[in-house]
Write an enzyme that holds these catalytic residues in place. Sequence first.
Site, PDB file in Angstrom:
ATOM      1  N   GLN A 190       0.830  -1.204   0.000  1.00  0.00           N
ATOM      2  CA  GLN A 190       0.000   0.000   0.000  1.00  0.00           C
ATOM      3  C   GLN A 190       0.865   1.255   0.000  1.00  0.00           C
ATOM      4  OE1 GLN A 190      -3.628  -0.708   2.812  1.00  0.00           O
ATOM      5  NE2 GLN A 190      -1.981  -2.052   3.559  1.00  0.00           N
ATOM      6  N   ASN A 191       2.180   1.092   0.092  1.00  0.00           N
ATOM      7  CA  ASN A 191       3.095   2.224   0.164  1.00  0.00           C
ATOM      8  C   ASN A 191       3.437   2.736  -1.229  1.00  0.00           C
ATOM      9  OD1 ASN A 191       3.097   1.785   2.937  1.00  0.00           O
ATOM     10  ND2 ASN A 191       4.868   0.422   2.829  1.00  0.00           N
ATOM     11  N   ASP A 208       6.323   4.647  -1.764  1.00  0.00           N
ATOM     12  CA  ASP A 208       7.679   5.196  -1.645  1.00  0.00           C
ATOM     13  C   ASP A 208       8.737   4.470  -2.466  1.00  0.00           C
ATOM     14  OD1 ASP A 208       8.312   2.836   0.010  1.00  0.00           O
ATOM     15  OD2 ASP A 208       7.216   3.888   1.588  1.00  0.00           O
ATOM     16  N   HIS A 267      -1.383   1.456  -4.423  1.00  0.00           N
ATOM     17  CA  HIS A 267      -1.662   2.896  -4.344  1.00  0.00           C
ATOM     18  C   HIS A 267      -0.761   3.727  -5.241  1.00  0.00           C
ATOM     19  CE1 HIS A 267      -3.689   2.414  -0.116  1.00  0.00           C
ATOM     20  NE2 HIS A 267      -4.352   1.838  -1.088  1.00  0.00           N
ATOM     21  N   CYS A 303      -0.680  12.024 -16.663  1.00  0.00           N
ATOM     22  CA  CYS A 303      -1.380  13.224 -17.109  1.00  0.00           C
ATOM     23  C   CYS A 303      -2.717  13.337 -16.382  1.00  0.00           C
ATOM     24  CB  CYS A 303      -1.586  13.171 -18.621  1.00  0.00           C
ATOM     25  SG  CYS A 303      -2.499  14.594 -19.272  1.00  0.00           S
ATOM     26  N   GLY A 311       3.026  -4.533   8.916  1.00  0.00           N
ATOM     27  CA  GLY A 311       2.985  -3.093   9.123  1.00  0.00           C
ATOM     28  C   GLY A 311       1.717  -2.422   8.666  1.00  0.00           C
ATOM     29  N   ASN A 341       2.927  -6.698  13.252  1.00  0.00           N
ATOM     30  CA  ASN A 341       2.532  -5.314  13.480  1.00  0.00           C
ATOM     31  C   ASN A 341       2.802  -4.954  14.942  1.00  0.00           C
ATOM     32  OD1 ASN A 341       1.242  -3.037  12.037  1.00  0.00           O
ATOM     33  ND2 ASN A 341      -0.289  -3.164  13.647  1.00  0.00           N
ATOM     34  N   ALA A 367       8.529  -4.701  11.978  1.00  0.00           N
ATOM     35  CA  ALA A 367       8.904  -5.603  10.894  1.00  0.00           C
ATOM     36  C   ALA A 367      10.417  -5.801  10.835  1.00  0.00           C
ATOM     37  CB  ALA A 367       8.396  -5.058   9.561  1.00  0.00           C
TER      38      ALA A 367
END
Length: 247
Positions: A103-104, A106, A121, A129, A188, A214, A233
């Site tokens: 879901q990160n 980065d 995500h 665009c 996490g 977690n 983690a």
Amino acid sequence: MPPVYPDAVLAPLRAARRVAVLTGAGISAESGIPTFRDALTGLWARFRPEDLATPEAFARDPELVWRWYRERRRRLGTVEPNPGHRALVALEARMPGFTLVTQNVDGLHARAGSRDVVELHGNIGRVRCFTEDTPVDDWPDTETVPACPRCGGPLRPDVVWFGEMLPEAALDRARTAARTCDLFLSVGTSNLVEPAASLPWLARENGATVLVINPAAEGQRTGPGIHLLQGKAGVVLPALFREAWPE
């Protein structure tokens, strides 16, 4: 030294051939990246993250939203993958079948060496665009919003904003991995935000053992075949894999 983890955890890990992993903001927080829900600081303290992460916000003030994401990209240049990221790379190398869903946004999993990451995500290092909703590969990382080379429209971060659907192809791959794995690791994440929150339990319904890693236990399911390994983690995963496969 007595075992740290019970055989109910170690046995399915050692026997696994098809592993699916879901990671959330917690694993990135261990590298020093604030979670999305953390309070903003400095010039951004007067905003809520939700006010900067919608199509409406970008349409209203694209320069403001672009500057915020540019600052976040710059911050990523100051952090590194942590032992949790690297442990998952080592696990992938052991498994005939392995799918890492995150879901990160980065890109730290890829930087750590994970080969095929399903990004639910999106990725803050990419753009698309805003007008045509198509990816753009070559773009200038400027202070102001760059223009699409095809249509001249504004370029936006290639991330999923509030009010937008997750990429269908990525979600399909994630659900297929959950249905067909024999071991599922939830790392996490609170497992509260749908549709990703359902992935561990989809795996369990199809016979997989679920390991939840977690720091917080609140909100996590319990039951047969579901094991909560409470902790960070970067601590739990290396220790767990060392015990499963001593050198």
